[in-house]
Design a protein around this motif. Structure first.
Motif, PDB file in Angstrom:
ATOM      1  N   ALA A  94     -36.270  -9.912  23.613  1.00 15.78           N
ATOM      2  CA  ALA A  94     -36.353  -9.331  22.277  1.00 15.78           C
ATOM      3  C   ALA A  94     -35.648  -7.983  22.216  1.00 15.78           C
ATOM      4  N   LEU A  95     -35.744  -7.215  23.291  1.00 12.53           N
ATOM      5  CA  LEU A  95     -35.037  -5.932  23.351  1.00 12.53           C
ATOM      6  C   LEU A  95     -33.529  -6.148  23.268  1.00 12.53           C
ATOM      7  N   TYR A  96     -33.041  -7.091  24.067  1.00 12.10           N
ATOM      8  CA  TYR A  96     -31.597  -7.378  24.128  1.00 12.10           C
ATOM      9  C   TYR A  96     -31.075  -7.824  22.767  1.00 12.10           C
ATOM     10  N   GLU A  97     -31.812  -8.701  22.112  1.00 14.01           N
ATOM     11  CA  GLU A  97     -31.345  -9.283  20.850  1.00 14.01           C
ATOM     12  C   GLU A  97     -31.537  -8.351  19.659  1.00 14.01           C
ATOM     13  N   GLY A  98     -32.449  -7.387  19.780  1.00 21.08           N
ATOM     14  CA  GLY A  98     -32.778  -6.563  18.625  1.00 21.08           C
ATOM     15  C   GLY A  98     -32.275  -5.146  18.662  1.00 21.08           C
ATOM     16  N   ASN A  99     -31.584  -4.755  19.739  1.00 18.06           N
ATOM     17  CA  ASN A  99     -31.184  -3.358  19.860  1.00 18.06           C
ATOM     18  C   ASN A  99     -29.847  -3.279  20.603  1.00 18.06           C
ATOM     19  N   GLU A 100     -28.835  -2.717  19.975  1.00 17.35           N
ATOM     20  CA  GLU A 100     -27.496  -2.656  20.585  1.00 17.35           C
ATOM     21  C   GLU A 100     -27.473  -1.778  21.835  1.00 17.35           C
ATOM     22  N   GLN A 101     -28.239  -0.684  21.826  1.00 19.04           N
ATOM     23  CA  GLN A 101     -28.306   0.169  23.008  1.00 19.04           C
ATOM     24  C   GLN A 101     -28.929  -0.587  24.174  1.00 19.04           C
ATOM     25  N   ALA A 102     -29.977  -1.341  23.891  1.00 23.10           N
ATOM     26  CA  ALA A 102     -30.624  -2.137  24.935  1.00 23.10           C
ATOM     27  C   ALA A 102     -29.654  -3.176  25.487  1.00 23.10           C
ATOM     28  N   LYS A 103     -28.929  -3.845  24.594  1.00 20.86           N
ATOM     29  CA  LYS A 103     -27.950  -4.849  25.024  1.00 20.86           C
ATOM     30  C   LYS A 103     -26.918  -4.236  25.959  1.00 20.86           C
ATOM     31  N   ALA A 104     -26.422  -3.056  25.605  1.00 23.12           N
ATOM     32  CA  ALA A 104     -25.422  -2.385  26.433  1.00 23.12           C
ATOM     33  C   ALA A 104     -25.981  -2.023  27.806  1.00 23.12           C
ATOM     34  N   LEU A 105     -27.244  -1.599  27.862  1.00 28.51           N
ATOM     35  CA  LEU A 105     -27.868  -1.245  29.134  1.00 28.51           C
ATOM     36  C   LEU A 105     -28.080  -2.478  30.011  1.00 28.51           C
ATOM     37  N   PHE A 106     -28.488  -3.595  29.405  1.00 28.44           N
ATOM     38  CA  PHE A 106     -28.637  -4.829  30.172  1.00 28.44           C
ATOM     39  C   PHE A 106     -27.287  -5.270  30.745  1.00 28.44           C
ATOM     40  N   GLU A 107     -26.238  -5.181  29.942  1.00 32.05           N
ATOM     41  CA  GLU A 107     -24.915  -5.593  30.423  1.00 32.05           C
ATOM     42  C   GLU A 107     -24.411  -4.663  31.517  1.00 32.05           C
ATOM     43  N   LYS A 108     -24.712  -3.373  31.412  1.00 33.58           N
ATOM     44  CA  LYS A 108     -24.351  -2.433  32.474  1.00 33.58           C
ATOM     45  C   LYS A 108     -25.079  -2.805  33.763  1.00 33.58           C
ATOM     46  N   ALA A 109     -26.346  -3.193  33.640  1.00 34.58           N
ATOM     47  CA  ALA A 109     -27.127  -3.601  34.809  1.00 34.58           C
ATOM     48  C   ALA A 109     -26.535  -4.854  35.448  1.00 34.58           C
ATOM     49  N   ASN A 110     -26.127  -5.811  34.629  1.00 36.32           N
ATOM     50  CA  ASN A 110     -25.499  -7.025  35.152  1.00 36.32           C
ATOM     51  C   ASN A 110     -24.272  -6.677  35.993  1.00 36.32           C
ATOM     52  N   ASP A 111     -23.472  -5.747  35.487  1.00 35.13           N
ATOM     53  CA  ASP A 111     -22.251  -5.332  36.193  1.00 35.13           C
ATOM     54  C   ASP A 111     -22.589  -4.618  37.502  1.00 35.13           C
ATOM     55  N   LEU A 112     -23.563  -3.723  37.463  1.00 35.52           N
ATOM     56  CA  LEU A 112     -23.925  -2.950  38.644  1.00 35.52           C
ATOM     57  C   LEU A 112     -24.503  -3.831  39.752  1.00 35.52           C
ATOM     58  N   LEU A 113     -25.318  -4.819  39.364  1.00 31.83           N
ATOM     59  CA  LEU A 113     -25.970  -5.681  40.344  1.00 31.83           C
ATOM     60  C   LEU A 113     -25.061  -6.797  40.845  1.00 31.83           C
ATOM     61  N   GLY A 114     -24.034  -7.121  40.078  1.00 38.05           N
ATOM     62  CA  GLY A 114     -23.106  -8.162  40.495  1.00 38.05           C
ATOM     63  C   GLY A 114     -23.562  -9.575  40.167  1.00 38.05           C
ATOM     64  N   PHE A 115     -24.607  -9.717  39.365  1.00 37.75           N
ATOM     65  CA  PHE A 115     -25.037 -11.026  38.857  1.00 37.75           C
ATOM     66  C   PHE A 115     -25.764 -10.794  37.539  1.00 37.75           C
ATOM     67  N   ARG A 116     -25.872 -11.845  36.733  1.00 39.03           N
ATOM     68  CA  ARG A 116     -26.453 -11.690  35.405  1.00 39.03           C
ATOM     69  C   ARG A 116     -27.984 -11.798  35.479  1.00 39.03           C
ATOM     70  N   ILE A 117     -28.571 -10.693  35.857  1.00 46.00           N
ATOM     71  CA  ILE A 117     -30.032 -10.660  35.959  1.00 46.00           C
ATOM     72  C   ILE A 117     -30.668 -10.875  34.591  1.00 46.00           C
ATOM     73  N   SER A 118     -29.965 -10.482  33.526  1.00 45.29           N
ATOM     74  CA  SER A 118     -30.521 -10.661  32.180  1.00 45.29           C
ATOM     75  C   SER A 118     -30.751 -12.141  31.880  1.00 45.29           C
ATOM     76  N   ASP A 119     -29.851 -13.016  32.326  1.00 41.78           N
ATOM     77  CA  ASP A 119     -30.017 -14.451  32.078  1.00 41.78           C
ATOM     78  C   ASP A 119     -31.282 -14.979  32.766  1.00 41.78           C
ATOM     79  N   ILE A 120     -31.540 -14.504  33.988  1.00 41.27           N
ATOM     80  CA  ILE A 120     -32.737 -14.940  34.700  1.00 41.27           C
ATOM     81  C   ILE A 120     -33.985 -14.398  34.025  1.00 41.27           C
TER      82      ILE A 120
END
Length: 293
Positions: A20-46
């Motif tokens: 809900a955070l990802y879908e409802g807030n652009e700042q949250a979406k950007a932070l999740f995508e930054k995390a995906n890049d830093l970790l090297g896998f799409r943790i948000s999908d899991i």
């Protein structure tokens, strides 16, 4: 009257967390995508659609709970804590909330912590157990009689609820002895290893190097740290306490008691679940508790 913010640890995860955070807030979406890049896998999908088994993977669980908590906090700008604390892993979230660590730096430390703990668990098969209905002092007394195995108090969660940690044989012995001493329950937990015990020493050594190399800032408010439940505002002391945290018990009961003594009347849990709100109520029945997730 002071407002304390609390951050949960491993075990609070669930499928769908953070979606809900990802879908409802652009700042949250950007932070999740930054995390995906830093970790090297799409943790948000899991996090959003993974199975319980996928979420239980150590490399996923710890950063997932951290991300849910921290992104919920960072995208709620009106939050102004007077003090913060986090339960085990949640201490890293609390450090971001009080400004002692940057989001990216804390995420990398959490990822390293998860990998180091997983490695330590594989080196020394071990476990934990929840002990209910027995005073802390009595649990400690019983554990002191077991000298041929590693078994220690790990999480002082609330009065009448203490989690112990150690070798598999040590935990089995302790559970039998604690039941004989009057514990209502002594239940072995489904966890990967003996967290917050001497068996995590290899992980502590590995994480120490990463923490020492990381830049910590002076926090904007006190953080009550797990190792001794005291309030800290000095970066060097915070670092050392964080290093010691992996092999020391989580003194959560004492942390909440000290926060109340220092003026906390309202506690807000930020992140998945509401476990900490329940513990606060058991520690201090007059406290006002709320949640943000």
């Amino acid at each position: 009257m002071k407002h304390a913010f609390l951050f949960p640890g491993q075990g609070a995860q669930f499928s769908g967390m953070g979606k809900a955070l990802y879908e409802g807030n652009e700042q949250a979406k950007a932070l999740f995508e930054k995390a995906n890049d830093l970790l090297g896998f799409r943790i948000s999908d899991i996090m959003f659609s993974g199975s319980d088994e996928e979420l239980k993977q150590t490399k996923v669980t710890q950063p997932a709970v951290f991300l849910h908590s921290v992104i919920a906090y960072l995208t709620t700008p009106e939050l102004k804590p007077d003090m913060v604390a986090g339960h085990s892993l949640g201490e890293f979230s609390a450090l971001v909330a009080c400004g002692a660590l940057q989001f990216e730096d804390a995420l990398l430390l959490v990822s390293k912590r998860a990998a180091a703990m997983q490695k330590a668990c594989e080196q020394n098969p071990s476990t934990m157990a929840a002990v209910l209905g027995l005073e802390d002092a009595k649990v400690e007394e019983v554990l002191s009689t077991i000298t041929d195995e590693v078994v220690v108090a790990a999480n002082y969660n609330c009065p009448g609820q203490l989690v112990i940690s150690g070798s598999i044989a040590g935990i089995e012995k302790a559970c039998e002895a604690l039941k004989a001493a009057g514990a209502k329950r002594a239940l072995v937990l489904q966890v990967g290893g003996a967290f917050h015990s001497p068996l995590m020493e290899p992980a502590r050594v590995e994480l120490q190097e990463a923490i020492e190399q990381m830049a910590f800032q002076t926090p904007q408010c006190p953080i009550y740290q797990n190792v001794d439940a005291q309030a800290y505002t000095e970066a060097a002391a915070i670092k050392q306490n964080l290093i010691n945290q992996l092999t020391a018990p989580v003194r959560w009961t004492q942390s909440i008691q000290n926060m109340v003594a220092d003026g906390a009347t309202q506690f807000t849990e930020v992140g998945p679940g509401a476990v900490l709100q329940g513990l606060v109520k058991k520690i201090h029945k007059e406290a006002l508790t709320t949640g943000i997730n």
